[in-house]
Design a protein around this motif. Structure first.
Motif, PDB file in Angstrom:
ATOM      1  N   LEU A  48      -6.369  -2.490  -7.300  1.00  0.00           N
ATOM      2  CA  LEU A  48      -5.896  -3.738  -6.692  1.00  0.00           C
ATOM      3  C   LEU A  48      -5.541  -4.783  -7.751  1.00  0.00           C
ATOM      4  O   LEU A  48      -5.201  -4.450  -8.863  1.00  0.00           O
ATOM      5  N   SER A 100      -1.753  -4.872  -3.651  1.00  0.00           N
ATOM      6  CA  SER A 100      -2.441  -6.162  -3.590  1.00  0.00           C
ATOM      7  C   SER A 100      -3.829  -6.036  -2.970  1.00  0.00           C
ATOM      8  O   SER A 100      -4.106  -5.094  -2.211  1.00  0.00           O
ATOM      9  N   GLU A 157      -4.282 -14.597  -8.453  1.00  0.00           N
ATOM     10  CA  GLU A 157      -3.278 -13.838  -9.189  1.00  0.00           C
ATOM     11  C   GLU A 157      -1.928 -14.566  -9.099  1.00  0.00           C
ATOM     12  O   GLU A 157      -1.421 -14.800  -8.003  1.00  0.00           O
TER      13      GLU A 157
HETATM   14  P1  NAD Z   1       1.570  -4.549  -1.833  1.00  0.00           P
HETATM   15  O1  NAD Z   1       0.114  -4.452  -1.575  1.00  0.00           O
HETATM   16  O2  NAD Z   1       2.361  -5.526  -1.085  1.00  0.00           O
HETATM   17  O3  NAD Z   1       2.276  -3.126  -1.569  1.00  0.00           O
HETATM   18  C1  NAD Z   1       1.860  -1.950  -2.220  1.00  0.00           C
HETATM   19  C2  NAD Z   1       2.307  -0.749  -1.406  1.00  0.00           C
HETATM   20  O4  NAD Z   1       1.587  -0.741  -0.173  1.00  0.00           O
HETATM   21  C3  NAD Z   1       3.778  -0.752  -1.025  1.00  0.00           C
HETATM   22  O5  NAD Z   1       4.278   0.566  -1.056  1.00  0.00           O
HETATM   23  C4  NAD Z   1       3.754  -1.282   0.400  1.00  0.00           C
HETATM   24  O6  NAD Z   1       4.870  -0.898   1.179  1.00  0.00           O
HETATM   25  C5  NAD Z   1       2.488  -0.634   0.917  1.00  0.00           C
HETATM   26  N1  NAD Z   1       1.887  -1.285   2.080  1.00  0.00           N
HETATM   27  C6  NAD Z   1       1.983  -2.587   2.454  1.00  0.00           C
HETATM   28  N2  NAD Z   1       1.320  -2.787   3.595  1.00  0.00           N
HETATM   29  C7  NAD Z   1       0.777  -1.611   3.966  1.00  0.00           C
HETATM   30  C8  NAD Z   1      -0.025  -1.172   5.061  1.00  0.00           C
HETATM   31  N3  NAD Z   1      -0.391  -2.012   6.051  1.00  0.00           N
HETATM   32  N4  NAD Z   1      -0.402   0.123   5.111  1.00  0.00           N
HETATM   33  C9  NAD Z   1      -0.043   0.979   4.145  1.00  0.00           C
HETATM   34  N5  NAD Z   1       0.732   0.638   3.097  1.00  0.00           N
HETATM   35  C10 NAD Z   1       1.130  -0.651   2.991  1.00  0.00           C
HETATM   36  O7  NAD Z   1       1.704  -4.774  -3.426  1.00  0.00           O
HETATM   37  P2  NAD Z   1       3.024  -5.002  -4.282  1.00  0.00           P
HETATM   38  O8  NAD Z   1       3.514  -6.386  -4.068  1.00  0.00           O
HETATM   39  O9  NAD Z   1       3.941  -3.850  -4.087  1.00  0.00           O
HETATM   40  O10 NAD Z   1       2.434  -4.878  -5.774  1.00  0.00           O
HETATM   41  C11 NAD Z   1       1.862  -5.943  -6.468  1.00  0.00           C
HETATM   42  C12 NAD Z   1       0.348  -5.876  -6.380  1.00  0.00           C
HETATM   43  O11 NAD Z   1      -0.115  -4.625  -6.884  1.00  0.00           O
HETATM   44  C13 NAD Z   1      -0.334  -6.920  -7.242  1.00  0.00           C
HETATM   45  O12 NAD Z   1      -1.392  -7.505  -6.525  1.00  0.00           O
HETATM   46  C14 NAD Z   1      -0.878  -6.129  -8.417  1.00  0.00           C
HETATM   47  O13 NAD Z   1      -1.997  -6.683  -9.051  1.00  0.00           O
HETATM   48  C15 NAD Z   1      -1.192  -4.817  -7.782  1.00  0.00           C
HETATM   49  N6  NAD Z   1      -1.210  -3.758  -8.786  1.00  0.00           N
HETATM   50  C16 NAD Z   1      -2.423  -3.216  -9.133  1.00  0.00           C
HETATM   51  C17 NAD Z   1      -2.484  -2.236 -10.131  1.00  0.00           C
HETATM   52  C18 NAD Z   1      -3.791  -1.606 -10.541  1.00  0.00           C
HETATM   53  O14 NAD Z   1      -3.777  -0.546 -11.140  1.00  0.00           O
HETATM   54  N7  NAD Z   1      -4.932  -2.201 -10.236  1.00  0.00           N
HETATM   55  C19 NAD Z   1      -1.308  -1.814 -10.746  1.00  0.00           C
HETATM   56  C20 NAD Z   1      -0.103  -2.396 -10.362  1.00  0.00           C
HETATM   57  C21 NAD Z   1      -0.063  -3.361  -9.362  1.00  0.00           C
END
Ligand code: NAD
Length: 484
Positions: A245, A223, A377
């Protein structure tokens, strides 16, 4: 299942576990360790110790190791597809495709791995030799979300290993099982420490990787909010960041497109993986002359799609990953309706499912850019349609967002195509075939959708540092040295 550190499966430092559930049934699938900073430390140490040997392993040998990963995954293809379906929820055909992409990604970067290590450049003097070396960074933290757990892991791990880095993977706490099983079956032949997996919550197991002084590069997909947080954490150490992102991708439907083609392309682009794709079509602009007929046919087609457990044959759309993500979709739809929008189909939790995080695929009209459903989003199975008068307005609306991940246009008019790919600010432009990736085609975002690209040569170079070597072969005194 356990974490994977230095070639061994381990419960890690904490006794606590994270339960993994099936979003279609809410049944427990298994559990994994709730990783800690100590586990992250152990994994980084293992990866750091493995780095010198892996870096100096000849590139053709690294290529063979990557091809072997691809072939071991193929051997366990059906099992991994099933596990992915159980923990992530999307239908089997979509996970078949995800696995195929994972296998091919390892093969693709195996081929790039042995192709080049830099380039020779012209020297300023006949007795000199200048060249550019591409070198691995060291230990790469690969932090992955839940929506394509294996694909997005492979887009980082394959090029990182191909370039000679070692990795620590942090899968999402919602979908760690398929990653652990893949590593178990496909990475056994690698030297210990080359690939490590730390499970757990982001702030507890991911953040210590981001801030660790021995991790020079963080490759993150997730995210915007977490990406911004990671960028702030990494800034004091000037770490290299690769951030994929969020998005709010537009699709423009021109008046010349056949209704069936437009409807089918849009339904696929907006509803695949229940709309939980970073490049999901989240805003649709339809030429005002066709909006009435187009929206009716779209609503009929969407109403015909079958919601269900991803394991069941004939399921078109699975559940959302968790209730909190469904609640966000509901709030976007409810706020839009309160402000004057009209739901043509869907807009509810389906009554027929007693368990699981299902939401009906939804078509909604009378929306505008004051509504969150057209600005933020949504990440769910919702298609908001808005009319446009002329192509200037369509391009203006498409660009009216802080995001810039992807954008799609449906038309046979080459003049519109050229304007669209020149004027729309997005990392990927799709004409008449939305959301189709290409191994050689760089993928990533402009504006607030991220920094860097995955896939292609760009996705390889993201994991290689550039070093220029200037060599004076004779080594004599120069007339431009002191004294002047
Ligand atoms: P998220 O940001 O909540 O989590 C992603 C990953 O980051 C997870 O493994 C989570 O445990 C980890 N994380 C969370 N907080 C952290 C921190 N403080 N430090 C380090 N790691 C941390 O996202 P999500 O809900 O798993 O996925 C959905 C999001 O991902 C959506 O916003 C989507 O648009 C995005 N996404 C982007 C792409 C791209 O290629 N641009 C592809 C797929 C998904």
């Amino acid at each position: 299942m356990e974490m994977f550190i230095n070639g061994h499966f381990t419960a890690g430092a904490s006794q606590e576990r994270i339960t993994v559930i099936n979003p279609a049934t809410e049944e427990v699938l298994g559990d994994v360790p709730r990783g800690t900073a100590q586990d992250a430390q152990d994994a980084v140490e293992a990866a750091k110790a493995a780095f010198p040997n892996w870096k100096h392993t000849p590139a053709p040998e690294r290529a063979i190791a990557l091809h072997r990963i691809a072939s071991e995954i193929r051997t366990h293809h059906e099992e991994l597809v099933r596990l992915l379906t159980e923990e992530e929820g999307k239908p089997l055909p979509e996970n078949e495709e995800e696995l195929w992409w994972v296998e091919e990604t390892f093969d693709y970067y195996a081929e790039l791995a042995r192709h080049d290590r830099g380039r020779v450049i012209p020297s300023g003097d006949a007795g000199q030799f200048n060249f550019v070396l591409k070198e691995p960074y060291g230990v790469v933290a690969c932090i992955v979300p839940w929506n394509y757990p294996l694909l997005l892991m492979a887009w980082k791990v394959a090029p990182a290993l191909a370039a000679g880095n070692t990795v620590v993977i942090k899968p999402s706490e919602l979908t760690p099982l398929s990653t652990l099983r893949l590593v178990e079956v496909a990475c056994r032949h690698l030297p210990p420490g080359v690939v490590n997996v730390v499970t757990g919550y982001g702030p507890e197991a991911g953040e210590p990787l981001v801030t660790h002084p021995d991790v020079p590069l963080v490759a993150f997909t997730g995210s915007l909010a977490v990406g911004q947080h990671i960028a702030a954490l990494a800034a004091p150490m000037m770490k290299r960041l690769h951030l994929e992102l969020g998005g709010k991708d537009p699709m423009v439907i021109a008046p010349d497109i056949e209704t069936e083609v437009g409807v089918r392309a849009l339904a696929y682009a907006a509803l695949i993986n229940a709309g939980q794709v970073c490049t999901s079509t989240e805003r649709v602009y339809v030429h005002e002359s066709i909006l009435g007929r187009f929206s009716e046919e779209l609503a009929d087609f969407v109403a015909s799609l079958r919601l269900g457990n991803g394991l069941d044959e004939g399921t078109d759309i699975g559940p959302m990953i968790r209730d909190r993500f469904r609640q966000k979709v509901e709030s976007h739809v409810q706020e839009a309706v309160a402000a004057g929008a009209r739901v043509l189909v869907g807009g509810q939790r389906p009554a027929e499912f007693r368990r699981g995080f299902f939401y009906q695929p939804t078509v909604i009209v009378n929306v505008d850019h004051s509504m969150r459903i057209m600005r933020e989003e949504t990440f769910g199975p919702v298609i908001p349609l808005m009319p446009y008068r002329d192509f200037d307005e369509a391009i203006h609306l498409a660009n009216d967002t802080p995001y810039g991940l992807g954008a799609s246009l449906m038309t046979h008019d080459p003049k519109l195509v050229k304007r669209f790919f020149e004027e729309v600010k997005a990392g990927t432009i799709w004409i008449n075939d939305p959301l189709t990736d290409n191994f050689a085609g760089p993928f990533g975002g402009m504006k607030m959708s991220g920094i860097g690209r995955e896939l292609g040569q760009e996705g390889f170079d993201a994991f290689r540092e550039t070093k220029h070597v200037h060599w004076d072969i004779e080594g004599g005194v120069k007339d431009y040295w002191y004294p002047y």
